[in-house]
Write a protein that holds these residues in place. Structure first.
Motif, PDB file in Angstrom:
ATOM      1  N   ARG A   1       0.832  -1.205   0.000  1.00  0.00           N
ATOM      2  CA  ARG A   1       0.000   0.000   0.000  1.00  0.00           C
ATOM      3  C   ARG A   1       0.866   1.253   0.000  1.00  0.00           C
ATOM      4  O   ARG A   1       1.960   1.257   0.574  1.00  0.00           O
ATOM      5  CB  ARG A   1      -0.860   0.038   1.266  1.00  0.00           C
ATOM      6  CG  ARG A   1      -1.710  -1.194   1.531  1.00  0.00           C
ATOM      7  CD  ARG A   1      -2.863  -1.277   0.582  1.00  0.00           C
ATOM      8  NE  ARG A   1      -3.972  -2.067   1.097  1.00  0.00           N
ATOM      9  CZ  ARG A   1      -4.184  -3.352   0.858  1.00  0.00           C
ATOM     10  NH1 ARG A   1      -3.339  -4.037   0.111  1.00  0.00           N
ATOM     11  NH2 ARG A   1      -5.250  -3.961   1.351  1.00  0.00           N
TER      12      ARG A   1
ATOM     13  N   ASN B   1       4.375  -4.137   9.851  1.00  0.00           N
ATOM     14  CA  ASN B   1       3.040  -3.761   9.399  1.00  0.00           C
ATOM     15  C   ASN B   1       2.184  -5.010   9.606  1.00  0.00           C
ATOM     16  O   ASN B   1       1.941  -5.760   8.685  1.00  0.00           O
ATOM     17  CB  ASN B   1       3.083  -3.348   7.922  1.00  0.00           C
ATOM     18  CG  ASN B   1       1.686  -3.122   7.350  1.00  0.00           C
ATOM     19  OD1 ASN B   1       0.722  -2.946   8.093  1.00  0.00           O
ATOM     20  ND2 ASN B   1       1.577  -3.158   6.027  1.00  0.00           N
ATOM     21  N   PRO B   2       1.775  -5.247  10.855  1.00  0.00           N
ATOM     22  CA  PRO B   2       1.082  -6.506  11.151  1.00  0.00           C
ATOM     23  C   PRO B   2      -0.385  -6.432  10.758  1.00  0.00           C
ATOM     24  O   PRO B   2      -0.864  -5.363  10.361  1.00  0.00           O
ATOM     25  CB  PRO B   2       1.225  -6.591  12.672  1.00  0.00           C
ATOM     26  CG  PRO B   2       1.164  -5.173  13.118  1.00  0.00           C
ATOM     27  CD  PRO B   2       1.832  -4.362  12.032  1.00  0.00           C
TER      28      PRO B   2
ATOM     29  N   TYR C   1      -4.039  -5.618  11.219  1.00  0.00           N
ATOM     30  CA  TYR C   1      -4.628  -4.700  12.201  1.00  0.00           C
ATOM     31  C   TYR C   1      -6.083  -4.329  11.923  1.00  0.00           C
ATOM     32  O   TYR C   1      -6.676  -3.531  12.648  1.00  0.00           O
ATOM     33  CB  TYR C   1      -3.777  -3.443  12.351  1.00  0.00           C
ATOM     34  CG  TYR C   1      -3.544  -2.598  11.100  1.00  0.00           C
ATOM     35  CD1 TYR C   1      -4.594  -1.940  10.458  1.00  0.00           C
ATOM     36  CD2 TYR C   1      -2.257  -2.432  10.589  1.00  0.00           C
ATOM     37  CE1 TYR C   1      -4.360  -1.137   9.344  1.00  0.00           C
ATOM     38  CE2 TYR C   1      -2.009  -1.646   9.472  1.00  0.00           C
ATOM     39  CZ  TYR C   1      -3.069  -0.993   8.843  1.00  0.00           C
ATOM     40  OH  TYR C   1      -2.841  -0.218   7.746  1.00  0.00           O
TER      41      TYR C   1
ATOM     42  N   ALA D   1      -3.132 -11.764   6.757  1.00  0.00           N
ATOM     43  CA  ALA D   1      -2.283 -10.571   6.731  1.00  0.00           C
ATOM     44  C   ALA D   1      -3.060  -9.317   7.118  1.00  0.00           C
ATOM     45  O   ALA D   1      -2.464  -8.273   7.376  1.00  0.00           O
ATOM     46  CB  ALA D   1      -1.681 -10.386   5.341  1.00  0.00           C
ATOM     47  N   LEU D   2      -4.381  -9.431   7.162  1.00  0.00           N
ATOM     48  CA  LEU D   2      -5.219  -8.237   7.339  1.00  0.00           C
ATOM     49  C   LEU D   2      -5.927  -8.150   8.684  1.00  0.00           C
ATOM     50  O   LEU D   2      -5.928  -7.104   9.317  1.00  0.00           O
ATOM     51  CB  LEU D   2      -6.313  -8.214   6.263  1.00  0.00           C
ATOM     52  CG  LEU D   2      -5.924  -7.822   4.854  1.00  0.00           C
ATOM     53  CD1 LEU D   2      -7.091  -8.129   3.904  1.00  0.00           C
ATOM     54  CD2 LEU D   2      -5.577  -6.346   4.780  1.00  0.00           C
TER      55      LEU D   2
HETATM   56  N1  GLN Z   1      -3.881  -0.920   5.170  1.00  0.00           N
HETATM   57  C1  GLN Z   1      -4.358  -2.222   4.832  1.00  0.00           C
HETATM   58  C2  GLN Z   1      -5.799  -2.126   4.330  1.00  0.00           C
HETATM   59  O1  GLN Z   1      -6.435  -1.152   4.544  1.00  0.00           O
HETATM   60  C3  GLN Z   1      -4.261  -3.165   6.016  1.00  0.00           C
HETATM   61  C4  GLN Z   1      -2.886  -3.595   6.252  1.00  0.00           C
HETATM   62  C5  GLN Z   1      -2.752  -4.394   7.501  1.00  0.00           C
HETATM   63  O2  GLN Z   1      -3.678  -4.961   8.078  1.00  0.00           O
HETATM   64  N2  GLN Z   1      -1.581  -4.451   7.957  1.00  0.00           N
HETATM   65  O3  GLN Z   1      -6.294  -3.004   3.685  1.00  0.00           O
END
Ligand code: GLN
Length: 284
Positions: free
Chosen positions: A95, A188-189, A191, A212-213
């Motif tokens: 991203r 960047n875990p 989150y 990953a999300l």
């Molecule tokens: N920023 C990502 C998203 O909005 C999420 C990345 C993450 O969970 N580390 O999809």
């Protein structure tokens, strides 16, 4: 079918799913990838016939886009920090806000000649680890990920970019300590809370790796807690801990990292003015 007619068909098929500007940009990128045509070629070659092989490839991409598969997965490649990265369903698509995190890390490393050690936890495609390695030629970079398939892609991305990164299969929640100490630990875990799923677009929700999300609603900072605790014992003096964070949990994440023992915590917003990253240290 002529290129001109195919373009019309392509636009009318997708314009109910995506904004027209996005559909046009999909078309341009696919025409470049499959036909080798630049945007000027698309105009100049409007009357040319598309051969069967290429027509099949375009139709395949068109149907995948109709199913909201991200174009980056269809092409199998994307760009991050000016570098090429292979991506697939085992890796999150890098991203732009993560590029901002990489910039921040690079700015904070005063002397790029120094031999610093960096650990990236949850490396995915390797985008953070590899772009840091590329811009800090003297750094020793390690990347951890829970998924073997993801690490295969990260490893191939390191060779694609001619850098060496030490990738390791590690479930960060299962380890008690890190093997060595680092100057920089970054992560960047996952989150995004399940309760935020309704805000997430189909292309992300249906195609990108959920491991990953997403995190559980009742423990959304689980990775930050674990990583900050590990970092507390395994950062070198003057070491820095960097996180990409959930925009709705900025204050909570800062408070957590402070409570673990980092007395110097900076919260930074991304270009969309969302609380997006943290830098923490344990200055005396
Ligand atoms: N920023 C990502 C998203 O909005 C999420 C990345 C993450 O969970 N580390 O999809």
């Amino acid at each position: 079918m002529t290129l001109k007619n195919y373009k019309k068909h392509f636009i009318s098929t997708l314009e109910t799913h995506y904004p027209t500007t996005e559909v046009l940009s999909f078309f341009n990128l696919l025409a470049a990838d499959i036909l080798g045509f630049s945007r000027v070629d698309i105009v100049l070659e409007a009357a040319s016939e598309i051969n069967d092989t290429n027509l099949k490839k375009l139709n395949q991409a068109l149907s995948e886009l109709g199913n909201h598969k991200p174009l980056q997965y269809i092409l199998g490649e994307t760009e991050f920090y000016g570098l090429p990265f292979k991506v697939n369903e085992h890796t999150l698509i890098p991203r732009p806000e993560t590029e901002e995190l990489v910039s921040w890390i690079l700015e904070s490393v005063e002397n790029t000649q120094k031999k610093i050690s960096i650990l990236d936890i949850g490396t995915g495609s390797g985008c953070i680890a590899i772009s840091l390695a590329k811009n800090l030629p003297n750094a020793q970079v390690t990347g951890y990920d829970i998924s073997e398939k993801t690490l295969i892609t990260a490893t191939s991305n390191a060779s694609l970019n001619n850098v060496s990164v030490d990738f390791k299969l590690v479930d960060i929640l299962k380890i008690e300590t890190l093997d060595t100490s680092f100057d920089i630990i970054v992560s960047n875990p996952p989150y995004v809370r399940n309760l935020e799923k309704k805000e997430i677009q189909k292309n992300v929700l249906e195609h990108e790796p959920h491991t990953a999300l997403f995190v559980e609603d009742d423990d959304p900072l689980i990775f930050y807690t674990k990583i900050a605790n590990l970092a507390k014992n395994n950062l070198n003096p003057n070491g820095l801990l960097f996180f990409e964070i959930n925009q709705y949990l900025g204050k909570e994440t800062v408070a957590l990292v402070k409570s673990i023992g980092f007395n110097n915590v900076t919260l930074k917003q991304d270009i969309f003015k969302a609380d997006r990253m943290i830098c923490a240290s344990r200055k005396k």
